[in-house]
Design a protein around this motif. Structure first.
Motif, PDB file in Angstrom:
ATOM      1  N   MET A  28       0.849  -1.204   0.000  1.00 41.47           N
ATOM      2  CA  MET A  28       0.000   0.000   0.000  1.00 41.47           C
ATOM      3  C   MET A  28       0.881   1.250   0.000  1.00 41.47           C
ATOM      4  O   MET A  28       1.756   1.397   0.833  1.00 41.47           O
ATOM      5  CB  MET A  28      -0.878   0.001   1.252  1.00 41.47           C
ATOM      6  CG  MET A  28      -1.951   1.054   1.221  1.00 41.47           C
ATOM      7  SD  MET A  28      -3.023   0.971   2.680  1.00 41.47           S
ATOM      8  CE  MET A  28      -1.903   1.465   3.985  1.00 41.47           C
ATOM      9  N   THR A  29       0.646   2.116  -0.960  1.00 38.27           N
ATOM     10  CA  THR A  29       1.430   3.360  -0.983  1.00 38.27           C
ATOM     11  C   THR A  29       0.793   4.402  -0.085  1.00 38.27           C
ATOM     12  O   THR A  29      -0.423   4.568  -0.060  1.00 38.27           O
ATOM     13  CB  THR A  29       1.510   3.977  -2.401  1.00 38.27           C
ATOM     14  OG1 THR A  29       0.370   3.574  -3.131  1.00 38.27           O
ATOM     15  CG2 THR A  29       2.785   3.594  -3.093  1.00 38.27           C
ATOM     16  N   ARG A  30       1.647   5.098   0.614  1.00 34.36           N
ATOM     17  CA  ARG A  30       1.186   6.188   1.440  1.00 34.36           C
ATOM     18  C   ARG A  30       0.965   7.418   0.563  1.00 34.36           C
ATOM     19  O   ARG A  30       1.806   7.765  -0.261  1.00 34.36           O
ATOM     20  CB  ARG A  30       2.248   6.505   2.495  1.00 34.36           C
ATOM     21  CG  ARG A  30       1.787   7.522   3.490  1.00 34.36           C
ATOM     22  CD  ARG A  30       2.898   7.833   4.435  1.00 34.36           C
ATOM     23  NE  ARG A  30       3.935   8.600   3.762  1.00 34.36           N
ATOM     24  CZ  ARG A  30       4.777   9.423   4.407  1.00 34.36           C
ATOM     25  NH1 ARG A  30       4.715   9.533   5.704  1.00 34.36           N
ATOM     26  NH2 ARG A  30       5.684  10.100   3.753  1.00 34.36           N
ATOM     27  N   ARG A  31      -0.168   8.070   0.754  1.00 31.72           N
ATOM     28  CA  ARG A  31      -0.426   9.290  -0.010  1.00 31.72           C
ATOM     29  C   ARG A  31      -0.061  10.518   0.830  1.00 31.72           C
ATOM     30  O   ARG A  31      -0.240  10.527   2.051  1.00 31.72           O
ATOM     31  CB  ARG A  31      -1.903   9.387  -0.388  1.00 31.72           C
ATOM     32  CG  ARG A  31      -2.386   8.269  -1.290  1.00 31.72           C
ATOM     33  CD  ARG A  31      -3.844   8.468  -1.672  1.00 31.72           C
ATOM     34  NE  ARG A  31      -4.716   8.499  -0.508  1.00 31.72           N
ATOM     35  CZ  ARG A  31      -6.017   8.816  -0.554  1.00 31.72           C
ATOM     36  NH1 ARG A  31      -6.587   9.138  -1.695  1.00 31.72           N
ATOM     37  NH2 ARG A  31      -6.752   8.825   0.545  1.00 31.72           N
ATOM     38  N   ILE A  32       0.469  11.526   0.157  1.00 31.25           N
ATOM     39  CA  ILE A  32       0.690  12.827   0.771  1.00 31.25           C
ATOM     40  C   ILE A  32      -0.347  13.743   0.132  1.00 31.25           C
ATOM     41  O   ILE A  32      -0.363  13.893  -1.095  1.00 31.25           O
ATOM     42  CB  ILE A  32       2.093  13.385   0.460  1.00 31.25           C
ATOM     43  CG1 ILE A  32       3.182  12.352   0.710  1.00 31.25           C
ATOM     44  CG2 ILE A  32       2.335  14.696   1.196  1.00 31.25           C
ATOM     45  CD1 ILE A  32       3.600  12.171   2.117  1.00 31.25           C
ATOM     46  N   ILE A  33      -1.205  14.342   0.950  1.00 30.82           N
ATOM     47  CA  ILE A  33      -2.308  15.134   0.408  1.00 30.82           C
ATOM     48  C   ILE A  33      -2.225  16.559   0.937  1.00 30.82           C
ATOM     49  O   ILE A  33      -2.264  16.783   2.146  1.00 30.82           O
ATOM     50  CB  ILE A  33      -3.659  14.511   0.802  1.00 30.82           C
ATOM     51  CG1 ILE A  33      -3.733  13.070   0.279  1.00 30.82           C
ATOM     52  CG2 ILE A  33      -4.820  15.354   0.267  1.00 30.82           C
ATOM     53  CD1 ILE A  33      -4.837  12.248   0.917  1.00 30.82           C
ATOM     54  N   ALA A  34      -2.095  17.515   0.020  1.00 38.22           N
ATOM     55  CA  ALA A  34      -2.053  18.930   0.425  1.00 38.22           C
ATOM     56  C   ALA A  34      -3.387  19.577   0.093  1.00 38.22           C
ATOM     57  O   ALA A  34      -3.981  19.304  -0.953  1.00 38.22           O
ATOM     58  CB  ALA A  34      -0.929  19.651  -0.307  1.00 38.22           C
ATOM     59  N   ILE A  35      -3.856  20.438   0.989  1.00 43.78           N
ATOM     60  CA  ILE A  35      -5.116  21.171   0.766  1.00 43.78           C
ATOM     61  C   ILE A  35      -4.854  22.665   0.906  1.00 43.78           C
ATOM     62  O   ILE A  35      -4.185  23.118   1.833  1.00 43.78           O
ATOM     63  CB  ILE A  35      -6.206  20.699   1.766  1.00 43.78           C
ATOM     64  CG1 ILE A  35      -6.540  19.226   1.504  1.00 43.78           C
ATOM     65  CG2 ILE A  35      -7.466  21.564   1.645  1.00 43.78           C
ATOM     66  CD1 ILE A  35      -7.623  18.651   2.408  1.00 43.78           C
ATOM     67  N   GLY A  36      -5.385  23.429  -0.047  1.00 38.50           N
ATOM     68  CA  GLY A  36      -5.198  24.882  -0.073  1.00 38.50           C
ATOM     69  C   GLY A  36      -6.018  25.602   0.992  1.00 38.50           C
ATOM     70  O   GLY A  36      -6.637  24.977   1.848  1.00 38.50           O
ATOM     71  N   ASP A  37      -6.045  26.916   0.914  1.00 41.46           N
ATOM     72  CA  ASP A  37      -6.632  27.770   1.946  1.00 41.46           C
ATOM     73  C   ASP A  37      -8.112  27.437   2.211  1.00 41.46           C
ATOM     74  O   ASP A  37      -8.944  27.605   1.322  1.00 41.46           O
ATOM     75  CB  ASP A  37      -6.525  29.239   1.527  1.00 41.46           C
ATOM     76  CG  ASP A  37      -5.091  29.668   1.271  1.00 41.46           C
ATOM     77  OD1 ASP A  37      -4.308  28.846   0.757  1.00 41.46           O
ATOM     78  OD2 ASP A  37      -4.765  30.826   1.572  1.00 41.46           O
ATOM     79  N   ILE A  38      -8.408  27.034   3.443  1.00 43.00           N
ATOM     80  CA  ILE A  38      -9.771  26.611   3.800  1.00 43.00           C
ATOM     81  C   ILE A  38     -10.596  27.802   4.295  1.00 43.00           C
ATOM     82  O   ILE A  38     -11.797  27.893   4.031  1.00 43.00           O
ATOM     83  CB  ILE A  38      -9.730  25.492   4.868  1.00 43.00           C
ATOM     84  CG1 ILE A  38      -8.922  24.298   4.338  1.00 43.00           C
ATOM     85  CG2 ILE A  38     -11.142  25.045   5.239  1.00 43.00           C
ATOM     86  CD1 ILE A  38      -8.524  23.289   5.407  1.00 43.00           C
ATOM     87  N   HIS A  39      -9.962  28.709   5.013  1.00 44.58           N
ATOM     88  CA  HIS A  39     -10.618  29.963   5.441  1.00 44.58           C
ATOM     89  C   HIS A  39     -12.007  29.768   6.057  1.00 44.58           C
ATOM     90  O   HIS A  39     -12.980  30.420   5.651  1.00 44.58           O
ATOM     91  CB  HIS A  39     -10.709  30.933   4.263  1.00 44.58           C
ATOM     92  CG  HIS A  39      -9.484  31.793   4.098  1.00 44.58           C
ATOM     93  ND1 HIS A  39      -8.961  32.549   5.126  1.00 44.58           N
ATOM     94  CD2 HIS A  39      -8.687  32.018   3.024  1.00 44.58           C
ATOM     95  CE1 HIS A  39      -7.895  33.206   4.686  1.00 44.58           C
ATOM     96  NE2 HIS A  39      -7.692  32.896   3.431  1.00 44.58           N
ATOM     97  N   GLY A  40     -12.101  28.867   7.017  1.00 42.26           N
ATOM     98  CA  GLY A  40     -13.363  28.714   7.748  1.00 42.26           C
ATOM     99  C   GLY A  40     -14.467  27.991   7.007  1.00 42.26           C
ATOM    100  O   GLY A  40     -15.582  27.881   7.515  1.00 42.26           O
TER     101      GLY A  40
END
Ligand SMILES: [Mn+2]
Length: 219
Positions: A1-13
């Motif tokens: 199983m490959t580990r995923r790296i997940i980035a998420i942009g500005d959520i701002h509430g």
């Protein structure tokens, strides 16, 4: 199983959109979630965003909005804050402040030779030594090489246009209608709080998942 790296942009509430995106991502325990800063302000519920981030063991990076709130908190003087920031400031509990205090300026994934940051970097010198005011605020670089906000210097080019890696850089902070891809960077702030989208970028497959904002929360 490959580990995923997940980035998420500005959520701002934007807690609802964040929650929907998390559902779509179907996180597994091995995955690593990295939030690119500006979790708070503008949208309907910053506290819920902080709670969701904690529940999912996210690595949260410091944005200019968190930096601004923390500055007021450390002085115990919110009088300099904008009206919208003040709404968040008043709702924050001690544990929420503690969470903000724990946010890092940058994060590196050595196996991918990739660095994560809220704003970006100046192209000269090591990315590791750049001050908070630069890495959380930079959007463009003017003709004198000075880091600027787009609003202050409309003719200046995005910092990402000057950035030649390695490392590859994944960042937020400059809201756009779509992600901004360059050879050595990708910008993920797709202006969710302004009625745009919330974007996740998944490594190593370089896959993008987005959810639409339910409404425009901030003018
Ligand atoms: Mn920002």
């Amino acid at each position: 199983m490959t580990r995923r790296i997940i980035a998420i942009g500005d959520i701002h509430g934007c807690h609802q959109e964040f929650s929907e995106l998390l559902t779509l991502l179907q996180l597994k325990p091995a995955d690593r979630l990295i939030l690119l800063g500006d979790l708070v302000n503008r949208g309907p519920d910053s506290i819920k965003v902080i709670e969701l981030a904690q529940e999912h063991n996210a690595i949260a990076l410091l944005g200019n909005h968190e930096a601004r709130l923390l500055k007021a908190y450390r002085r115990q003087d919110p009088s300099g804050l904008r009206a919208n920031d003040l709404l968040t400031y008043r709702k924050m509990r001690p544990k929420d402040w503690q969470y903000l205090e724990g946010m890092k300026l940058t994060h590196k994934e050595p196996e991918l030779d990739t660095v994560f940051v809220h704003g970006g970097f100046l192209p000269k010198g090591s990315w590791k030594k750049q001050p908070l005011e630069v890495v959380t605020r930079i959007q463009s670089i003017d003709k004198d090489g000075i880091p600027r906000k787009r609003r202050e210097a409309p003719d200046a080019l995005p910092w990402a246009d000057f950035w030649k890696g390695p490392p590859f850089v994944i960042y937020g902070h400059t809201p756009r209608s779509e992600v901004y891809k360059r050879d050595w960077s990708i910008g993920l702030d797709t202006a969710c709080a302004m009625g745009g989208k919330l974007t996740a970028y998944i490594l190593p497959e370089k896959h993008i998942i987005q959810v639409y904002a339910h409404q425009r929360y901030f003018p």
